[in-house]
Design an enzyme around this catalytic site. Structure first.
Site, PDB file in Angstrom:
ATOM      1  N   CYS A   1       6.504  -9.661  -6.795  1.00  0.00           N
ATOM      2  CA  CYS A   1       5.683 -10.479  -7.700  1.00  0.00           C
ATOM      3  C   CYS A   1       6.462 -10.833  -8.967  1.00  0.00           C
ATOM      4  O   CYS A   1       7.321 -10.074  -9.401  1.00  0.00           O
ATOM      5  CB  CYS A   1       4.436  -9.721  -8.137  1.00  0.00           C
ATOM      6  SG  CYS A   1       3.619  -8.863  -6.828  1.00  0.00           S
TER       7      CYS A   1
ATOM      8  N   LYS B   1       8.516  -1.725  -1.609  1.00  0.00           N
ATOM      9  CA  LYS B   1       8.707  -2.796  -0.615  1.00  0.00           C
ATOM     10  C   LYS B   1       9.583  -3.880  -1.219  1.00  0.00           C
ATOM     11  O   LYS B   1       9.201  -4.530  -2.197  1.00  0.00           O
ATOM     12  CB  LYS B   1       7.364  -3.374  -0.162  1.00  0.00           C
ATOM     13  CG  LYS B   1       7.514  -4.478   0.894  1.00  0.00           C
ATOM     14  CD  LYS B   1       6.190  -4.831   1.530  1.00  0.00           C
ATOM     15  CE  LYS B   1       6.327  -6.021   2.471  1.00  0.00           C
ATOM     16  NZ  LYS B   1       5.046  -6.354   3.122  1.00  0.00           N
TER      17      LYS B   1
END
Lengths: 243, 303
Positions: free
Chosen positions: B131, B166
């Site tokens: 993000c 991740k």
């Protein structure tokens, strides 16, 4: 929802870019007109969502327009070939709200689901009318099939080459109806929404990943919160739609 | 009888197959297709602090051998996920749950991970660092080793459960990112997230995705993912959950040979709702043909 293999028993061109495919297989997951199937095609990663035109036990009919490589590939398939389908997808139309004289409006590739809907409404003793909108006379399909059901059919063409010249909304004022059921391109749905004097149900189209509610690829906003076109849709009630 | 069980930071999985976050919702949708208790674990939809609608449509575009998505982390927010979605999944599912967490600031990661850590339903936390960081001009957390290190440290400080980072593949050197996670105290790594890509509509002369770009997934990315798992396995001593285009039991074996302890299946779930179950059913036969008695002997076996 079900996954199954279907065998093509017919694949016929109805209009320059529109085909009818009849498939034999397990249709038990299909519960309402307005639902769709999602078709796996060799060499294509995503399935193709196509609305159900009609179904009976063991038989499924879809009408599809060739709009890209996937549907072009479908148009070249022949009887005897098999397809992997997910069936019983989407909510479909709610027939209980029809009133006595529902008006069914199908625009172009949005016309097919109106066929099974008309049959089911007639079976319930309703008195449906249908408006089918096309661009030209040559693009028309299923006018005779709708008429053969024994309901009034009005055809509109944008260029006036058949039926009423103009859009489906130009044919609406002449019809006395209790409810609207419609499927077609976005601008047509908006025009029907603005012209309709009753409540109704509108079937939407969106690019989908999975077609069964997993990927959130087709989510839209409604007055009652987020809805997945593939799962809580494709049919939305007039009162909940946000344009 | 072939042994298929693997262990991720002390958590036992009956088999290494895990549906990947974002392709499996909160799991219960797939219980209509098969008994989801056959899965090794489930990685649930990426969760943020606040509810998010995500990006405008179209969010999906097809590619050769895969697809692009720009869903934009649509989710109901951490509080509702913990109060409603995970309990709903737990009614149907007793195996491990991996809670995938996203954030747009350090605070958001810390708050969400702490809440997930406290949930009785969560077994492992998977932190998505792909993000953009709203406090750093929108630069992705996952592309900067320093930011990844900081997120890892901060999250580890508030979590008792295993924390896996991740990783984004949209970096010059994934090994340096993986090392930063290890130095920050990560318990393991998940890789790869989607590769950034785009498609253009020829008639409209405009991007197909409303978001212009999206994440590429599907078989097309498998060799890239495999290469990155291989590189990270060589450089970092942490368990790896490998993912990226895995679509068959053979792909699972290949990913494990590259260094993965467990394997996530993503886009395949969207084209075939039975994908994970089929892979799990196929796995023992594939292992037998390869003369494998215990699946753990595959991990890193090609190095």
């Amino acid at each position: 929802m079900k996954q199954g293999f279907f065998t093509i028993t017919d694949n016929t061109r109805l209009a320059p870019n529109t085909y009818r495919m009849v498939l034999a297989g397990d249709t038990s997951a299909i519960t309402a007109p307005g639902q769709f199937v999602n078709i796996a095609l060799t060499g294509k990663f995503l399935r193709r969502p196509i609305s159900v035109c009609d179904w009976e036990e063991g038989t499924l009919t879809i009408l599809y327009k060739v709009v890209g490589k996937g549907t072009a590939q479908m148009s070249e398939m022949v009887s005897g070939q098999t397809l992997d389908l997910l069936t019983g997808l989407g909510n479909g139309y709610d027939l209980d709200k029809a009133g006595d004289r529902p008006l069914l409006i199908g625009g172009g590739a949005g016309a097919p689901p109106m066929y099974a809907l008309a049959k089911h409404l007639l079976a319930r003793g309703k008195h449906p009318s249908v408006i089918l909108g096309f661009n030209t006379a040559a693009e028309r399909f299923y006018q005779a099939e709708f008429a053969a059901l024994g309901l009034p059919v009005t055809v509109t063409t944008v260029d006036g080459s058949a039926g009423t010249k103009g859009f489906v909304t130009d044919a609406m004022p002449a019809i006395d109806y209790t409810y609207i059921y419609t499927c077609g391109p976005g601008p047509m749905l908006k025009a029907v929404y603005d012209s309709s004097v009753t409540s109704g149900q509108f079937s939407f189209e969106e690019r989908m990943g999975c077609g069964f509610g997993a990927c959130m690829g087709c989510t839209c906003q409604t007055k009652y919160g987020n809805k997945r076109i593939c799962r809580e849709g494709p049919v939305l009630e007039k009162e909940e739609i946000l344009w | 009888m072939v042994k298929t069980a693997v262990t991720l930071s002390g958590i036992r999985l009956d088999n290494p197959v895990i549906p990947a976050s974002g392709t499996f919702g909160f799991g219960y949708e797939f219980a209509q297709w098969y008994d989801i208790n056959c899965l090794g674990a489930i990685s649930v939809k990426g969760t943020t602090r606040e509810p998010r609608f995500g990006n405008p449509a179209p969010r999906i575009a097809e590619t050769e051998g895969g697809m692009l998505n720009a869903v934009g982390l649509q989710n109901p927010g951490i509080d509702q996920v913990l109060a409603e979605e995970l309990p709903r999944l737990r009614e149907l599912y007793t195996k491990p749950i991996i809670h995938n967490i996203s954030g747009f600031s350090m605070d958001e990661y810390v708050e969400c991970c702490a809440k997930a850590d406290a949930s009785p339903h969560t077994d492992l936390i998977e932190v998505n660092v792909s993000c953009p960081n709203v406090h750093h001009g929108g630069m992705s957390f996952g592309t900067d080793p320093n930011m990844v290190y900081d997120v890892t440290r901060a999250v580890k400080a508030v979590c008792k459960k295993p924390v896996y980072l991740k990783l984004s593949p949209n970096v010059t050197d994934i090994v340096s990112i993986a090392k930063a996670c290890a130095e920050g105290g990560a318990d393991g790594l998940s890789l790869i997230n989607t590769l950034m890509g785009m498609r253009i509509d020829l008639k409209r002369r405009a991007p197909i995705l409303a978001n212009t770009t999206g994440g590429l997934s599907g078989p097309a990315v498998f060799p890239v993912a495999l290469r990155m798992v291989w590189q990270v396995y060589e450089a970092v001593d942490l368990p790896i959950i490998g993912m990226g285009g895995v679509s068959s039991a053979e792909d699972v074996v290949e990913m494990m040979l590259a260094g993965a302890t467990a394997v996530q299946v993503g886009a395949a779930n969207l084209t075939d709702p039975m994908a994970c179950k089929t892979i799990i059913d196929d796995l023992p036969g594939v292992l037998e043909r390869l003369g494998v008695q215990d699946i753990n002997e595959l991990i890193g076996g090609a190095h």
